[in-house]
Design an enzyme around this catalytic site. Structure first.
Site, PDB file in Angstrom:
ATOM      1  N   ASN A  26     -49.684  15.789-123.911  1.00 29.23           N
ATOM      2  CA  ASN A  26     -48.310  15.891-123.398  1.00 29.23           C
ATOM      3  C   ASN A  26     -47.364  15.374-124.483  1.00 29.23           C
ATOM      4  OD1 ASN A  26     -45.825  14.992-122.231  1.00 29.23           O
ATOM      5  ND2 ASN A  26     -46.721  15.159-120.201  1.00 29.23           N
TER       6      ASN A  26
ATOM      7  N   HIS B 149     -48.265   9.384-122.619  1.00 28.57           N
ATOM      8  CA  HIS B 149     -47.742   8.052-122.946  1.00 28.57           C
ATOM      9  C   HIS B 149     -48.752   7.198-123.738  1.00 28.57           C
ATOM     10  CE1 HIS B 149     -45.001   4.680-122.388  1.00 28.57           C
ATOM     11  NE2 HIS B 149     -46.077   3.953-122.164  1.00 28.57           N
TER      12      HIS B 149
ATOM     13  N   HIS C 197     -52.146  11.350-115.815  1.00 26.61           N
ATOM     14  CA  HIS C 197     -51.209  10.242-115.611  1.00 26.61           C
ATOM     15  C   HIS C 197     -51.901   8.911-115.860  1.00 26.61           C
ATOM     16  CE1 HIS C 197     -47.309   8.723-114.708  1.00 26.61           C
ATOM     17  NE2 HIS C 197     -46.887   9.933-114.442  1.00 26.61           N
ATOM     18  N   ASP C 198     -51.399   8.224-116.883  1.00 29.00           N
ATOM     19  CA  ASP C 198     -51.875   6.894-117.248  1.00 29.00           C
ATOM     20  C   ASP C 198     -53.321   6.844-117.731  1.00 29.00           C
ATOM     21  OD1 ASP C 198     -49.522   5.052-116.576  1.00 29.00           O
ATOM     22  OD2 ASP C 198     -49.715   6.285-114.793  1.00 29.00           O
TER      23      ASP C 198
ATOM     24  N   HIS D 164     -43.328  18.833-120.095  1.00 25.27           N
ATOM     25  CA  HIS D 164     -42.826  18.601-118.732  1.00 25.27           C
ATOM     26  C   HIS D 164     -41.298  18.541-118.802  1.00 25.27           C
ATOM     27  CE1 HIS D 164     -43.633  16.400-114.687  1.00 25.27           C
ATOM     28  NE2 HIS D 164     -42.438  16.936-114.673  1.00 25.27           N
TER      29      HIS D 164
ATOM     30  N   THR E 186     -40.846   9.027-114.060  1.00 19.55           N
ATOM     31  CA  THR E 186     -42.000   9.879-114.318  1.00 19.55           C
ATOM     32  C   THR E 186     -42.520  10.337-112.958  1.00 19.55           C
ATOM     33  OG1 THR E 186     -44.175   9.990-115.393  1.00 19.55           O
ATOM     34  CG2 THR E 186     -43.573   7.877-114.414  1.00 19.55           C
TER      35      THR E 186
ATOM     36  N   ARG F 259     -32.224   9.769-131.430  1.00 19.86           N
ATOM     37  CA  ARG F 259     -31.422   9.726-132.642  1.00 19.86           C
ATOM     38  C   ARG F 259     -30.575  10.981-132.869  1.00 19.86           C
ATOM     39  NH1 ARG F 259     -32.100   6.299-137.343  1.00 19.86           N
ATOM     40  NH2 ARG F 259     -32.006   4.283-136.334  1.00 19.86           N
TER      41      ARG F 259
ATOM     42  N   GLU G  59     -45.553  21.798-117.053  1.00 21.06           N
ATOM     43  CA  GLU G  59     -45.531  21.081-115.774  1.00 21.06           C
ATOM     44  C   GLU G  59     -44.109  20.964-115.282  1.00 21.06           C
ATOM     45  OE1 GLU G  59     -48.677  17.517-116.796  1.00 21.06           O
ATOM     46  OE2 GLU G  59     -46.561  17.071-116.690  1.00 21.06           O
TER      47      GLU G  59
HETATM   48  N1  PXP Z   1     -49.405  14.760-115.362  1.00 25.76           N
HETATM   49  C1  PXP Z   1     -48.158  14.773-114.848  1.00 25.76           C
HETATM   50  C2  PXP Z   1     -47.907  15.606-113.652  1.00 25.76           C
HETATM   51  C3  PXP Z   1     -47.126  14.032-115.434  1.00 25.76           C
HETATM   52  O1  PXP Z   1     -45.890  14.051-114.905  1.00 25.76           O
HETATM   53  C4  PXP Z   1     -47.407  13.275-116.577  1.00 25.76           C
HETATM   54  C5  PXP Z   1     -46.308  12.498-117.237  1.00 25.76           C
HETATM   55  O2  PXP Z   1     -45.271  13.347-117.605  1.00 25.76           O
HETATM   56  C6  PXP Z   1     -48.720  13.291-117.085  1.00 25.76           C
HETATM   57  C7  PXP Z   1     -49.694  14.027-116.452  1.00 25.76           C
HETATM   58  C8  PXP Z   1     -49.103  12.495-118.296  1.00 25.76           C
HETATM   59  O3  PXP Z   1     -49.041  11.142-117.985  1.00 25.76           O
HETATM   60  P1  PXP Z   1     -49.069  10.069-119.146  1.00 25.76           P
HETATM   61  O4  PXP Z   1     -47.835  10.265-119.967  1.00 25.76           O
HETATM   62  O5  PXP Z   1     -49.109   8.759-118.434  1.00 25.76           O
HETATM   63  O6  PXP Z   1     -50.321  10.335-119.940  1.00 25.76           O
END
Ligand code: PXP
Length: 237
Positions: free
Chosen positions: A7, A214, A190-191, A43, A100, A18, A70
């Site tokens: 991502n 992230h 996610h995470d 996203h 998020t 910037r 996404e």
């Molecule tokens: N999946 C979805 C639906 C998300 O909204 C995000 C964050 O934009 C991610 C995955 C990726 O999550 P992370 O940035 O924590 O890896």
């Protein structure tokens, strides 16, 4: 085999901080693929604070791996996805002001909405995935809705694993088992991070794809720090 889709929203956030075009999102997407990642995820959000809608159109010609877009399927998002025709669209019910994504779909309440929208994407040969909390009740009607895949929302797993509670994986194992039975592909995101990804991968059967932003970008900054500091010191000596 589990595909890694990176991502790249965080790269866009840094660029936007910037103005200008540094870091260059397209160059990063090229390098990420060159280094072996099997997908690029973006996203775009309505306020375009990370990836902009125009970025998504430009990325189309650069992404030669799996392109995953996404987002919350509002009219602008749907139009863009139908024009760009990515490999996969992941539908996420994020609110306009959410920092998020913070929840998956209630597929029961949104059954007819999701069915209609997924039908439209499928007519255009775009693979569909829906972002879902790891709760079995939200998987039961997915074949009726027509989803090809589910992205399991892994924040809860990540937080609890970090706290030393690996049993937090249990609902994900159960969901993956059910999705395998329903013949619906399993993605996750996610995470996820270098700390928690191995255990997740080991426990989830047929995990097709993870999308990671992230942590991956943070880890890249951290791992690259020594090299870059040394380069500066050389130039200053
Ligand atoms: N999946 C979805 C639906 C998300 O909204 C995000 C964050 O934009 C991610 C995955 C990726 O999550 P992370 O940035 O924590 O890896």
């Amino acid at each position: 085999m589990t595909k890694l889709s990176v991502n790249i929203n965080k790269i866009a956030t840094l660029r936007n901080a910037r103005g200008g075009n540094n870091p260059d999102l397209l160059e990063f997407a090229k390098k990420i693929q060159l280094f072996g990642a099997q997908g690029i995820t973006v996203h775009p959000r309505p306020d375009e604070r990370h990836v902009r809608y125009s970025d998504v159109y430009e990325l189309k010609s650069v992404v030669n791996t799996e392109f995953n877009i996404e987002g919350n399927p509002n009219d602008k998002f749907i139009k863009m996805v139908l024009e760009v025709k990515p490999t996969q669209v992941t539908l996420v019910p994020d609110g306009v002001n959410d920092i998020t994504s913070s929840s998956g779909w209630d597929t029961i309440k949104n059954e007819s909405f999701l069915t209609e929208i997924i039908g439209e994407f499928k007519k255009n040969n775009i693979r569909t995935s829906v972002f879902i909390n790891p709760e079995l009740k939200f998987l039961e009607n997915l074949n009726k809705i027509g989803a090809d895949r589910v992205e399991l929302y892994t924040e809860d797993y990540a937080i609890n694993y970090e706290k030393g509670n690996p049993l937090a994986i249990t609902p994900y194992i159960e969901c993956a088992r059910m999705l395998n039975q329903l013949n619906i592909g399993v993605n996750a995101g996610h995470d996820l991070s270098l700390n928690n990804i191995s255990f997740f991968k080991q426990k989830i059967n047929n995990l097709l794809e993870v999308s990671i932003g992230h942590a991956l970008i943070t880890e890249s900054l951290f791992q690259g720090l020594e090299t870059v500091i040394k380069l500066y010191l050389q130039k200053l000596s």
